[in-house]
Structures are given as structure tokens and as C-alpha cells.
Design an enzyme around this catalytic site. Structure first.
Site: not given
Length: 179
Positions: A62, A99
Site C-alpha cells: 500500500r 507485530e
């Protein structure tokens, strides 16, 4: 950070993706709205001084969308920070922690020249693993990286603070607390 509530309202939240406990902030719904996407790019450009950088580096995937639109509007070259095995020429890479796992990004060894000033761009900053890897990769090739720009910041995850600690000014159009 300006209000930008009109753009915030277009970002979809997907709970428990890609794993339980993560609130995924999906900018694809924002990108679906042509005028809103244009406003996003225009407002991001308004946050930076184009005379302070030579190139814009976008992180796959993105981040490519945002950085390409900014590169076009500002008439600046674009550096692609890609997933492994996607670049046809000689590349340099770095591994980093996310994460929810680990990953690697690469760039062509000749994408930046020592001393070139590069603005790092991505759609979102969370824990900062990807952004920090981008900074390290670019700096490892001699680039000067002093600023990073995002559509979304998840400030509770600390990525923007990591960038600041590395001497990179983080900027974002919007923030979602508690993620």
C-alpha cells in the site's frame, strides 16, 4: 495533525485480522473513493517541504500507492522497497520484526546515491518494524532519511516514537488510539 475526520470516516476497521486481538485499519476503503484519495495525497503533500528531499521511498504494497501518487504530483523519483525476490537487479535487503511475525524488504543497490535525501512513505505505522527497516535499508546505502509520512498512525503501538528516536520525524494524517 489536522482533523481529517472526513478521511478517518472512510478507513475500515477489521477486528482480529491477521490474528486475534489486532484491529486492522484498512485504508483500501479510503482508496476506493477517488476524491478522498486525492484529498489524502494533497493533505500528505501539504505536511512536507519538497525541497527537503530528493526521492520518495514507498514500502510494498500500500505504500507504493501513496508514494507513487506523491512522486507524480511532486515530480520526484520513487524508490521501491519490495518484498523478497521481486526486484530484477542486484539488491540489498534487511530482515525485521512485525507485530505478528517477521518479514524482509529489499531495494536495488543503486536505487539511492550516498547523500540523497529520501522521504519514507507508507500507509500506516504501527510498531514501526517495517518503517525502521526501511530507514535502516536506505541509510545503509548512504541515503539521508529525516522524515517519514503515513496516512494512519497507531500511536499506542509506539512506531512513531521509534522513528523519532532514530532521528526521523514521523508525520501522519490521522491516528487511531487504543490499537
Amino acid at each position: 495533525m489536522a482533523d481529517n475526520q472526513d478521511l478517518i470516516d472512510l478507513v475500515r476497521t477489521i477486528p482480529d485480522y491477521p490474528k486475534p486481538g489486532i484491529q486492522f485499519r484498512d485504508v483500501s476503503t479510503l482508496l476506493l473513493e477517488g476524491p478522498a484519495f486525492r484529498q489524502t495525497i494533497d493533505r500528505m503533500i501539504a505536511l512536507v517541504d519538497p525541497s527537503r528531499f530528493d526521492l520518495i521511498a514507498g514500502i510494498e504494497a500500500r505504500g507504493f500507492i501513496v508514494s507513487a501518487a506523491m512522486s507524480y504530483a511532486l515530480q520526484k523519483g520513487k524508490v521501491m522497497l519490495r518484498k523478497p525476490g521481486k526486484l530484477p537487479g542486484q539488491s540489498v535487503s534487511i530482515d525485521y520484526a512485525l507485530e505478528y511475525g517477521t518479514d524482509r524488504i529489499e531495494m536495488h543497490v543503486d536505487a539511492v546515491q550516498p547523500g540523497q535525501r529520501v522521504l519514507l512513505v507508507d500507509d500506516l505505522i504501527a510498531t514501526g518494524g517495517t518503517a525502521m527497516a526501511g530507514v535502516q535499508l536506505l541509510r545503509g546505502q548512504g541515503a539521508i532519511v529525516e522524515s517519514a509520512l503515513f496516512i494512519v498512525d497507531l500511536p499506542d503501538l509506539g512506531g512513531a516514537q521509534k522513528l523519532a528516536g532514530a532521528g526521523v520525524q514521523p508525520m501522519a494524517l490521522m491516528a487511531f488510539a487504543g490499537d
